[in-house]
Design an enzyme around this catalytic site. Structure first.
Site, PDB file in Angstrom:
ATOM      1  N   SER A 103       7.566  -5.092   7.163  1.00 44.07           N
ATOM      2  CA  SER A 103       6.977  -6.063   8.263  1.00 44.07           C
ATOM      3  C   SER A 103       7.596  -6.740   8.718  1.00 44.07           C
ATOM      4  CB  SER A 103       5.336  -6.278   8.061  1.00 44.07           C
ATOM      5  OG  SER A 103       4.983  -5.303   8.231  1.00 44.07           O
ATOM      6  N   ASP A 159       5.055  -2.585  11.307  1.00 45.93           N
ATOM      7  CA  ASP A 159       3.923  -2.817  11.570  1.00 45.93           C
ATOM      8  C   ASP A 159       3.405  -2.541  12.827  1.00 45.93           C
ATOM      9  OD1 ASP A 159       4.495  -5.650  11.261  1.00 45.93           O
ATOM     10  OD2 ASP A 159       2.750  -6.219  10.235  1.00 45.93           O
ATOM     11  N   ARG A 218       0.746  -0.910   0.243  1.00 45.15           N
ATOM     12  CA  ARG A 218       0.078   0.066   0.318  1.00 45.15           C
ATOM     13  C   ARG A 218       1.139   1.081   0.387  1.00 45.15           C
ATOM     14  NH1 ARG A 218      -4.000   0.682   4.944  1.00 45.15           N
ATOM     15  NH2 ARG A 218      -2.208   0.693   6.207  1.00 45.15           N
TER      16      ARG A 218
END
Length: 900
Positions: A586, A640, A522
């Site tokens: 992450s 994350d 994203r």
């Protein structure tokens, strides 16, 4: 003339559909906890939960009490692949003094007969399981127990009503055991109707309805547990003994009962009871014919008005007479012969009229029976949510077997009333005896299967002592990761993030955030406002990462990321602005500062080459330079988990822990600088990314890893690594379940021992299926549909086992995760030096959010293992996107403060 006379006995299809609807309403009443006490159709649970599956085997005894004779049986069930069985029986009379005497006399007689039978067959030395067919209404609370509600069928034994008939039989057998070497284990109490269904179910696995039409009448069928309020639990099915003979005892059929039905009832042993049975059962049809003939004769319509002794004698016309008179192929000869024997001396017109009376009476019986049976079939179809249903009805009873037209009439009417059901009618061979043995065989099979399933799943049930051990081990591993001398060899890496503060509300500006951590990537634009109108606005776009890029070269991966950023900047019209950027990455990184992150190792299916050991921020900057279209100020590389903590910290300043429970599993928390030996300085706090997924990679939790965990690990992309994550995270739980299902299938406990091609495929059982299957709102029918989507043709029993396996695996994951989190909150409490700690944990991840039980079990476990900590769990809203922007904003704020 007869037609006019018996007009009320001829029922139209509309009338039968009305009876069908009334019976369905009575079934619902009988199944409801609140309405059952006043229901006439008692819908008694039989505790028979499974039909034969063909794997039953062994020697069984059965005794059958309920008709004019008592029977003892030996049943051998062969596991020869042909589903064959062998039945040997002996009949014993049931003398009047026994069936109308005391309870002790009755059960002593049954025990004597059984002993005689065993002696004749040299069975005394063997310990054999026994099924007891007891064809009277009983309330059961388990398979091997039944309290008699009421006697029917001419039985009037004293002192038995409201007592457990199985314990009475066991006491009688026990008397013999003392004097003679006899050992019998009563495993099941069965109604003859249930026995009929089970016998036919052995030959045809579609059989899920049992019907008796003989001296008495009754039906049973397999009902969904979720509809049976009288029994705990919603899983699976159970056979319900409807005891439909009492239908109408509350007046529900009064409009259909004729003056003859009322007269017959008044003269019976149990007036006002079993009214439906009195309109259907063969015990009463002959008497009904007698009463009709008597009235017609008195009115001068038959036998020249001469009333003979036979017509005045109750019980003189029996069902065998009615059946014989209806043999139309014989013409009128049978009828004439029977009536002459009864001293009635009929004319030809009399014979025609009497034959017609018999036909109307037996036809009404078949019609009413068909209407109630159609109600059961319609309910089964609705339960299964099918437009059309194929099923089998197992049938026994003298009326059905011996009457020349009864069976044909019944079949025809049923098919007319429920055209959406394709019904096969299967005649039972010795249903009550063989059926009792079948119930016993199924009970024994299920008990043996239960033992093996329990043994398979036992290693997943972690007692509290083991979880405390896991918590203490995790605590020790956290300390190793923080200490300078042990950090290099520690499995829980405790990586400093250089995030030294949480949001204070003064952050503001426009920020870009990138989020890479799974199969999607994203790009976000985040606008943060401070002051009284404090808010966060976000705009984002999602891009897929193809497998060939996830597992290609590092350059290809970062070029793809920059291509996605370029698309987004153009889409938002901000290509020229040099915005500060936070990069949520992450994967385990070793950071030297907030904007430097060296990849320790890929997880979650990523395998891009030339990345491990490299600074991911430098790789991103180089890819931006290669494209040469725009420039960005990369302020922070963020995990994350840290983003999750920061997002919740923006809402709740007490949030100092971040937890991810999704595809992967990880935790971060704010640690005192003085405890972080690998970073200079002792003042303040810094967020530590524990990377706890690798907990256990040194073998410290090997004692709780199962063979299934080892199989999942060995088949993964990174064998020997991330062992704790492989027991607690969404990416692996489905695969653990698949391995267990394969093992249970190999043991013959699932899917009829057939491993489908689908089940052999790694990764086919996604974790989302666990969430769906374990949903409390999901009926087993829907579980079966999910399994069918996976190419697994499951029975109802299979679905229960699959649901149980999913539950055990996800519960262990939540409890292990809870044990790890308890170690963190206890450490925080000790850091602060307080008796009680109040703290918030920011949580994100699909497993926590979407699984029906994971979050609750996790919270309960933390409470059990860290009782001095009051932990609030706060669901993060987009930790990896919003969190990255907030970290970037906090870093900018702290940087500006430092400059000033």
């Amino acid at each position: 003339q007869v037609d006019r006379y018996l007009y009320h006995m001829r029922l139209s299809d509309d009338a039968l559909l009305d009876v069908m609807a009334r019976f369905q309403a009575e079934m619902v009443k009988g199944l409801g906890r609140d309405t059952n006490p006043t229901a006439t159709v008692k819908m008694l649970p039989s505790f028979v939960r499974s039909l034969p599956d063909g794997s039953e085997k062994g020697d069984f005894l059965a005794v059958d009490l309920g008709g004019s004779q008592f029977r003892a049986h030996q049943v051998k069930v062969f596991d020869d692949g042909k589903q064959s069985s062998q039945l040997e029986s002996k009949f014993y009379p049931t003398p009047k003094e026994v069936i109308q005497g005391s309870g002790a006399e009755l059960f002593d007689y049954v025990a004597d007969c059984l002993l005689d039978f065993m002696e004749n067959r040299n069975l005394k030395q063997k310990k054999l399981p026994l099924g007891f067919t007891f064809s009277f209404p009983c309330k059961q609370t388990k398979l091997e127990e039944g309290v008699l509600l009421a006697w029917t069928k001419h039985f009037r034994v004293r002192g038995v009503q409201d007592t457990d008939v199985v314990s009475s039989l066991c006491k009688a057998l026990q008397k013999h055991k003392a004097s003679i070497d006899i050992d019998v284990d009563v495993l099941a109490l069965v109604n003859d109707t249930v026995g009929t269904m089970m016998t036919c179910g052995y030959d045809d696995q579609r059989c899920e309805v049992g019907l008796i039409i003989g001296t008495g009448t009754n039906a049973c069928y397999m009902e969904e547990m979720r509809h049976i309020d009288l029994v705990e639990g919603d899983e699976g099915r159970m056979c319900i003994n409807t005891e439909w003979g009492a239908f109408g005892d509350d007046g529900a059929l009064d409009d259909l009962r004729t003056e003859f039905d009322r007269e017959l009832d008044l003269g019976s042993l149990n007036p006002g009871k079993q009214l439906f049975e009195k309109m259907i059962g063969s015990l009463y049809l002959g008497e009904l014919v007698r009463l009709i003939l008597l009235k017609m004769t008195k009115e001068g319509l038959l036998f020249n008005g001469k009333v003979s002794t036979a017509l005045l004698t109750k019980g003189k016309i029996e069902m065998k007479h009615v059946s014989a008179m209806e043999k139309h192929k014989e013409g009128l000869s049978n009828t004439k012969e029977i009536l002459t024997e009864l001293n009635l001396f009929p004319s030809e017109e009399d014979c025609v009229a009497v034959q017609h009376v018999c036909t109307i009476v037996s036809f009404r019986s078949a019609n009413l029976c068909a209407a109630a049976l159609a109600a059961i079939l319609a309910r089964l179809r609705e339960n299964k949510k099918l437009l059309r249903m194929r099923t089998t009805v197992g049938i026994d009873g003298g009326l059905y077997k011996t009457h020349p037209q009864y069976a044909k009439r019944l079949h025809k009417v049923v098919r007319r009333l429920v055209p959406t059901c394709e019904v096969r009618f299967l005649l039972s061979e010795s249903g009550s005896g063989r059926g009792a043995a079948m119930v016993t065989a199924v009970a024994r099979r299920l008990a043996a299967q239960r033992q093996r399933i329990d043994a398979t799943l036992a290693p997943f049930l972690l007692p509290l002592a083991t979880l405390r051990q896991v918590k203490d081990t995790m605590r020790a591993e956290l300390e190793y990761g923080l200490k300078r001398e042990t950090q290099a060899s520690a499995t829980v890496k405790m990586l400093p993030t250089y995030v030294c503060g949480t949001p204070d509300g003064t952050e503001k500006g426009k920020f870009l955030a990138l989020d890479l951590g799974g199969t999607n990537f994203r790009v976000l634009l985040v606008k943060i406002k401070s002051g009284r109108r404090r808010s966060v606005q976000m705009y984002n776009k999602i891009f897929a990462i193809p497998l060939e890029i996830m597992q290609g070269t590092g350059e290809e991966l970062f070029d793809h990321i920059v291509q996605c950023i370029a698309d987004f900047l153009e889409y938002m019209g901000i290509k020229g602005a040099r915005l500060p950027l936070g990069f949520t990455f992450s994967f385990p990184c070793r950071q030297a500062s907030i904007d430097k992150g060296t990849l320790v190792g890929w997880t979650k299916g990523f395998k891009a080459t030339d990345c491990e050991g490299e600074d991911v921020v430098d790789m991103l900057r180089e890819a931006i330079r290669r494209r040469n279209e725009f420039d960005l100020d990369i302020v922070a590389v963020v995990n994350d988990t840290v983003g999750t903590m920061m997002t919740c910290g923006y809402e709740d300043p007490n949030c100092e822990i971040g937890l991810i429970a999704g595809t992967g599993s990880n935790v971060c928390y704010m640690e005192d600088m003085k405890n972080i030996e690998i970073v200079e300085g002792n003042e303040g706090k810094m967020c530590i990314n524990t990377e706890w997924g690798a907990f256990g990679d040194n073998g410290c939790i090997d004692h709780i890893r199962t063979k299934y965990d080892r199989e999942v690990d060995e088949g993964s992309l990174n064998p020997g690594k991330q062992r704790y994550e492989k027991m607690t995270s969404g990416m692996y739980l489905g695969e653990i379940v698949r391995q267990i299902l394969i093992d249970l299938t190999k043991q013959g406990l699932l899917f009829r021992g057939q491993i489908s091609e689908t089940l052999r495929k790694r990764g086919i059982f996604e974790t989302k299926f666990l969430s769906q299957i374990e949903s409390d709102r999901l009926a087993l029918l829907q579980v079966r549909r999910i399994l069918q989507q996976l190419g697994l043709d499951s029975t109802c029993e299979d679905s229960i086992i699959v649901k149980e396996v999913c539950g055990v695996v996800s519960r262990r994951a939540a409890r292990l995760c809870g044990a790890g989190l308890a170690a963190i909150v206890e450490k925080k409490r000790e850091n602060r030096g307080v008796e009680r700690l109040q703290i918030t944990v920011g949580v994100d991840g699909t497993l926590y959010k979407l699984h029906p039980h994971f979050s609750r079990v996790l919270r309960e476990t933390v409470k059990e293992l860290a009782p001095q900590c009051d932990v609030t769990f706060m669901l993060s809203e987009d930790g990896s996107g919003k969190g990255a922007a907030l970290i970037t904003a906090v870093a900018k704020r702290l940087h500006n403060v430092g400059q000033k």
